[in-house]
Design a protein around this motif. Structure first.
Motif, PDB file in Angstrom:
ATOM      1  N   ILE A 255      -0.884  -7.857  11.184  1.00 49.52           N
ATOM      2  CA  ILE A 255      -1.205  -6.459  10.891  1.00 49.52           C
ATOM      3  C   ILE A 255      -0.070  -5.515  11.289  1.00 49.52           C
ATOM      4  O   ILE A 255       0.233  -4.571  10.573  1.00 49.52           O
TER       5      ILE A 255
ATOM      6  N   GLY B  20      -8.404 -12.147   3.441  1.00 52.27           N
ATOM      7  CA  GLY B  20      -8.327 -10.808   4.025  1.00 52.27           C
ATOM      8  C   GLY B  20      -6.889 -10.444   4.365  1.00 52.27           C
ATOM      9  O   GLY B  20      -6.409  -9.354   4.047  1.00 52.27           O
ATOM     10  N   THR B  21      -6.186 -11.377   5.007  1.00 50.71           N
ATOM     11  CA  THR B  21      -4.790 -11.144   5.368  1.00 50.71           C
ATOM     12  C   THR B  21      -3.935 -10.924   4.120  1.00 50.71           C
ATOM     13  O   THR B  21      -3.095 -10.034   4.073  1.00 50.71           O
TER      14      THR B  21
ATOM     15  N   TYR C 177      -4.312  -7.559   2.616  1.00 54.70           N
ATOM     16  CA  TYR C 177      -3.570  -6.576   3.398  1.00 54.70           C
ATOM     17  C   TYR C 177      -2.098  -6.593   3.004  1.00 54.70           C
ATOM     18  O   TYR C 177      -1.463  -5.542   2.871  1.00 54.70           O
TER      19      TYR C 177
ATOM     20  N   PRO D  11      -6.029   0.698   5.773  1.00 56.73           N
ATOM     21  CA  PRO D  11      -6.184  -0.740   5.551  1.00 56.73           C
ATOM     22  C   PRO D  11      -5.893  -1.557   6.809  1.00 56.73           C
ATOM     23  O   PRO D  11      -6.449  -2.641   6.976  1.00 56.73           O
TER      24      PRO D  11
ATOM     25  N   GLN E 176      -9.084  -1.479   8.802  1.00 55.59           N
ATOM     26  CA  GLN E 176     -10.099  -2.172   8.014  1.00 55.59           C
ATOM     27  C   GLN E 176      -9.875  -3.681   8.074  1.00 55.59           C
ATOM     28  O   GLN E 176     -10.812  -4.444   8.269  1.00 55.59           O
ATOM     29  N   THR E 177      -8.608  -4.092   7.926  1.00 49.24           N
ATOM     30  CA  THR E 177      -8.319  -5.521   7.972  1.00 49.24           C
ATOM     31  C   THR E 177      -8.641  -6.085   9.351  1.00 49.24           C
ATOM     32  O   THR E 177      -9.258  -7.137   9.480  1.00 49.24           O
ATOM     33  N   GLN E 178      -8.250  -5.355  10.392  1.00 51.98           N
ATOM     34  CA  GLN E 178      -8.537  -5.830  11.750  1.00 51.98           C
ATOM     35  C   GLN E 178     -10.039  -6.001  11.944  1.00 51.98           C
ATOM     36  O   GLN E 178     -10.500  -7.015  12.471  1.00 51.98           O
TER      37      GLN E 178
ATOM     38  N   LEU F  54     -11.196  -9.072   9.959  1.00 52.10           N
ATOM     39  CA  LEU F  54     -10.791 -10.340  10.567  1.00 52.10           C
ATOM     40  C   LEU F  54     -11.623 -10.611  11.825  1.00 52.10           C
ATOM     41  O   LEU F  54     -12.021 -11.737  12.091  1.00 52.10           O
TER      42      LEU F  54
ATOM     43  N   PHE G  29     -14.174  -5.728   1.720  1.00 58.86           N
ATOM     44  CA  PHE G  29     -12.857  -5.874   1.099  1.00 58.86           C
ATOM     45  C   PHE G  29     -12.543  -4.689   0.200  1.00 58.86           C
ATOM     46  O   PHE G  29     -11.403  -4.404  -0.097  1.00 58.86           O
TER      47      PHE G  29
ATOM     48  N   ILE H  94      -9.869  -1.860   0.918  1.00 53.58           N
ATOM     49  CA  ILE H  94      -8.476  -2.315   0.811  1.00 53.58           C
ATOM     50  C   ILE H  94      -8.110  -2.434  -0.665  1.00 53.58           C
ATOM     51  O   ILE H  94      -7.032  -2.022  -1.094  1.00 53.58           O
TER      52      ILE H  94
END
Lengths: 451, 470
Positions: free
Chosen positions: A137, A215-216, A219, A354, A357-359, A362, A426, A429
């Motif tokens: 991230i 997810g990664t 991002y 994002p 959101q990604t963190q 995850l 998701f 993002i």
């Protein structure tokens, strides 16, 4: 033409020592992050094993020391619930370093044992964990920026752009192919690190871990959409570099810290201290209720008519704990509601960047966020009545605890409470990606003829 | 000549629109961070002082009861926020704020902000300290990266030199000019912080906190100065503006993002802390070796009984003029308190060893030095929190001791019906936390202050070695 461009991009990447060095460095950071996360989670697993072994030993000793049936066993018995880390927790530690992962239940009250935290150096908590999620991230976007800030401008500045465009290729196609090359390189880089992590931590390659990887990757696509957006302005390399770094600062550093500031000033902390004070008053008040009154109420509420056989002292203790738990429950529920509101608000604000959101995504997948701890507390709350109820019903039936009753004590379940995979998470993002690609696409089509 | 160059840089920067965009952004952040931070601080501080008052009231107004029951009833200690904690939250969000004080048991401080937040908190909090430590260096980099390279690229460096300016004069002129710009940017903030601090004093004005603020701001100025000087130095050494900017950004990422995290994580691997389970088990094991305050069959209790009987020259506890139960409980309390303090000190030692590594690496990375200095001066570092926990434990011990001793002197052994009233409760003053002294803050953090000074000297020395080169 496609293959030619990919081929020459590859060659020029291999010749760029600084970029290769940066990639190597981030790769090493990733390897360290996997090592670090794995050690932390192995430590937690070992502790859980230790706690469980100690409890088993205690039970064996209790059994071997057992002399004659009695009513006293209930007060000397405990059962421990554990919240073991899932394998993905090694990739993102989340809030696991803040919350306890073992909790001990005893028959004299639920709420006394519900607080507490795991031992951790506050300074370390403040600095945060160097886990794989951090590398992906925080650091990976920087690599993406270094790889692609001069995607088009380098050709412009070297004067090679018009030479390329003489061939049968449109500008947009050229940009896309260069972009695709970089996307492939970075995705390959991520998948490689991910696979190293999978093998190292022996994480099963199931739906959950693949969704984690997806997810990664999303991002990363977000960052490429930003690259595309800025490149479409066709400015100089230094402009692109500054714009991209500014974007990094905005999405990874400034927005998250702003969200925290907003959260702290609009959503006050829970009334935890209040709850703590109430628990003390409830205990105090409980002991002050006359024994007879307490018993009468308890018998009435539980429909116990024939009380001749029952020892009043014993039932008084049961009733006392029962009323303390009952009176404390609404205060605890209030505390939990406030906590839930805070956590939910911070999650619903996360979509503004994002990165957050990604963190959040995850962490949810790895079951390491505050929700996972709340679920653990719930399993505690649902186990406690079973545990206490077993002893209570024996005492109310005036049946002494026998040696073979040890195996009848309900066992706590160690089943992992997995979070659901919420696909809509998701979406934000995805919207960001489409937004920046869309804006970039428009910009590029406007300028296409003004070479 | 030096001053002419300084003046030129100063006016030129002030005329630059891009500078104003950045300056307004940074200003907005600084202002939001300090004002909102201050408002939150006031709110939390009011909550805690109310909670403190109510804890004291509940103690004073409790029902008549046996002194030992009162010790079990106990009280609470709430950690007040330090007046400067709105500048730098430090570890405050990761430490508990309330400690339950009761007989026989040492409780941890509970209810930290971190436990009441999602992992979003781990991205960091927007504070004045954060803007000064992380974002200001970035602004300085964007301001100064082409200080010399631009003169080279536009060939004005030779013209300047041919006018009789020496390379040193040019470089120092630039540093002076940019430092002036940064000072103009930062000085109003110092003013705002001081005003907010004065507001937070309410009625009790404190020279110590004003001095601490002064020193804190001086440290920040030194930290920012290091970045200005280093940026100009890199600009003088770099072959082009692009290279200068790139290397400065890499330095920034390493200094402010990667190294701090890596250092702390490695330190925690070198000095591992015990888990809660191991920590509590070690305490329980040690406590089992001591006297049990409630079990008359305990071997050590028997020895104590003999001692006391001999002291009063009687044959049985019933003949004692004092309450033996109370004596035994107090002995038990002393022992468990000693055991706990020992283990707590060990844990603190481990934390301190871990944190020491960051302080030592501060010699290589001024970010770590300023972070330590800032937290310590703001009263939001871990040491201040540990100090609170120690004082809370001392107060708890005092409370239990007071109850046990009263029971010892005014009742007979076995008399659990003995009750006391308000007159006894009022013998215990309310819990009052006193911050570690300014002197101890300075002496404990000498290394970080030294690191900052070292970096100022190092950067000055490096610049003084710059000679003309094309």
């Amino acid at each position: 033409m496609m293959t030619t461009i990919l081929k020459y991009e590859w060659i020029s990447l291999l010749r760029n020592r600084i970029l290769l060095g940066a990639m190597g460095l981030i790769f090493l950071a990733g390897i360290y992050a996997i090592y670090y996360g794995n050690t932390e989670m192995t430590k937690q697993k070992a502790t859980i094993q230790l706690v469980q072994d100690a409890e088993k030993e205690k039970i064996t000793k209790q059994k071997s020391d057992f002399k004659e049936p009695s009513f006293e066993v209930s007060w000397r018995t405990q059962r421990t619930l554990v919240n073991p880390p899932q394998s993905l927790a090694a990739f993102t530690i989340g809030q696991r370093d803040v919350f306890p992962f073992t909790k001990t239940i005893r028959a004299y009250g639920l709420y006394g044992s519900i607080f507490g935290s795991e031992i951790a150096n506050p300074f370390k908590l403040l600095t945060g964990n160097f886990d794989l999620a951090f590398v992906f991230i925080f650091l990976l976007p920087l690599l993406i920026i270094a790889l692609s800030y001069n995607l088009l401008s380098a050709e412009q500045e070297q004067g090679t752009l018009s030479l390329i465009l003489v061939n049968e290729i449109s500008l947009s196609k050229l940009i896309f192919q260069k972009l695709i090359f970089r996307v492939l390189v970075v995705l390959g880089f991520v998948i490689l690190l991910f696979l190293v992590g999978i093998v190292w931590t022996s994480t099963p390659l199931n739906l959950r871990s693949i969704v984690w990887l997806i997810g990664t990757c999303l991002y990363i696509l977000f960052w490429f959409s930003l690259v595309f957006f800025w490149v479409s302005y066709r400015q100089s390399s230094s402009f692109n570099a500054l714009a991209l770094l500014g974007s990094w600062l905005l999405f990874v550093v400034i927005i998250p810290t702003f969200l925290n500031l907003y959260l702290e000033s609009t959503r006050p902390l829970t009334s935890g201290a209040n709850l703590q004070r109430e628990l003390r008053e409830i205990t105090e008040a409980g002991w002050n209720v006359p024994k007879k009154e307490n018993l009468k109420k308890y018998f009435l509420e539980n429909g116990i008519i024939d009380t001749t056989k029952i020892s009043a002292d014993m039932v008084h203790e049961i009733a006392l704990v029962h009323y303390m738990d009952k009176n404390a429950a609404p205060h605890f529920a209030e505390y939990k509601t406030q906590l839930n509101e805070r956590v939910n608000l911070s999650r619903s604000m996360s979509w503004l960047s994002p990165a957050t959101q990604t963190q959040s995504l995850l962490n949810q997948l790895a079951n390491v966020d505050t929700d996972a701890y709340l679920r653990f507390l719930e399993s505690l709350e649902s186990y406690y009545p079973k545990f206490k109820g077993f002893f209570d019903s024996q005492k109310l039936a005036n049946k002494k605890f026998d040696k073979n009753d040890f195996d009848k004590i309900p066992m706590p379940t160690f089943k992992q409470n997995e979070s659901k995979i919420i696909w809509t998470e998701f979406l934000p993002i995805g919207i960001f990606i489409m937004l920046f690609f869309g804006l970039g696409w428009r910009k590029m089509n406007q300028k296409i003829f003004s070479l | 000549m030096q001053n002419i160059i300084a003046k030129k840089e100063f006016t030129q920067t002030l005329r630059d629109k891009r500078f104003w965009v950045m300056a307004i952004l940074v200003w907005g952040l600084l202002l939001t961070a300090s004002v909102v931070g201050f408002m939150n601080y006031r709110k939390i501080q009011a909550e805690r002082s109310n909670a403190s008052k109510s804890a004291a009231d509940l103690w004073q107004n409790q029902k008549d009861k046996n002194p030992h029951s009162a010790a079990h009833y106990g009280s609470f200690a709430y950690r007040p926020k330090s007046p400067l904690s709105f500048v730098d939250f430090g570890t405050d969000s990761f430490t508990g704020m309330s400690v339950r004080l009761e007989a026989h048991k040492q409780n941890d401080a509970v209810f930290s902000v971190a436990q009441e937040s999602s992992s979003l908190l781990r991205f960091g909090e927007l504070t004045l300290a954060f803007v000064m430590q992380v974002l200001m260096p970035l602004l300085i980099i964007f301001l100064c990266f082409n200080a010399i390279t631009q003169e080279k690229e536009s060939k004005t460096l030779q013209i300047l030199l041919s006018q009789g300016a020496s390379m040193q004069q040019i470089v120092w002129g630039k540093i002076k000019g940019f430092s002036g710009v940064i000072a103009c940017l930062v000085l109003p903030i110092i003013l705002i912080v001081s005003v907010l601090l004065l507001i937070s004093f309410d009625s009790s004005f404190s020279w110590t906190w004003l001095t601490r603020t002064g020193l804190l701001m001086l440290s920040y100025l030194a930290y920012l100065l290091v970045f200005v000087v280093l940026a100009v130095w890199v600009s003088a050494k770099a072959t082009s503006s692009r290279v200068a900017l790139l290397s400065l950004l890499v330095v920034w990422i390493f200094a402010c993002i990667i190294i701090p995290k890596a250092t702390v994580n490695v330190a925690s691997n070198i000095f591992p802390v015990p888990t809660s389970f191991a920590f509590n088990k070690a305490i329980q094991d040690d406590e089992a070796k001591g006297i049990d305050g409630h079990d008359p069959e305990d071997e050590r209790a028997k020895i104590l009984e003999k001692q006391i009987l001999a002291q009063y020259e009687v044959d049985s506890v019933s003949q004692l003029p004092v309450n033996f139960d109370a004596i035994q409980m107090q002995e038990g309390e002393k022992y468990t308190s000693m055991v706990y303090s020992k283990h707590f000190k060990d844990l603190q030692k481990t934390y301190n060893s871990q944190n020491k590594i960051s302080e030592i690496v501060g010699l290589l990375n001024p970010f770590l030095a300023i972070r330590q200095v800032s937290m310590a001066l703001s009263g939001s570092d871990y040491v201040t929190h540990a100090n609170f926990q120690e004082q809370a434990e001392k107060y708890r011990f005092r409370l239990v001791e007071l109850m046990n001793n009263y029971m010892r002197d005014h009742s007979k052994t076995g008399d659990w019906e003995f009750k006391v009233n308000k007159n006894v409760w009022s013998q215990l003053p309310a819990f009052q936390y006193t911050e570690p002294s300014f002197g101890s803050v300075l002496s404990r953090n000498w290394l970080s202050f030294l690191s900052l000074g070292f970096w100022v000297m190092l950067s000055f020395w490096a610049v003084s070695k710059i000679k003309f080169s094309l």
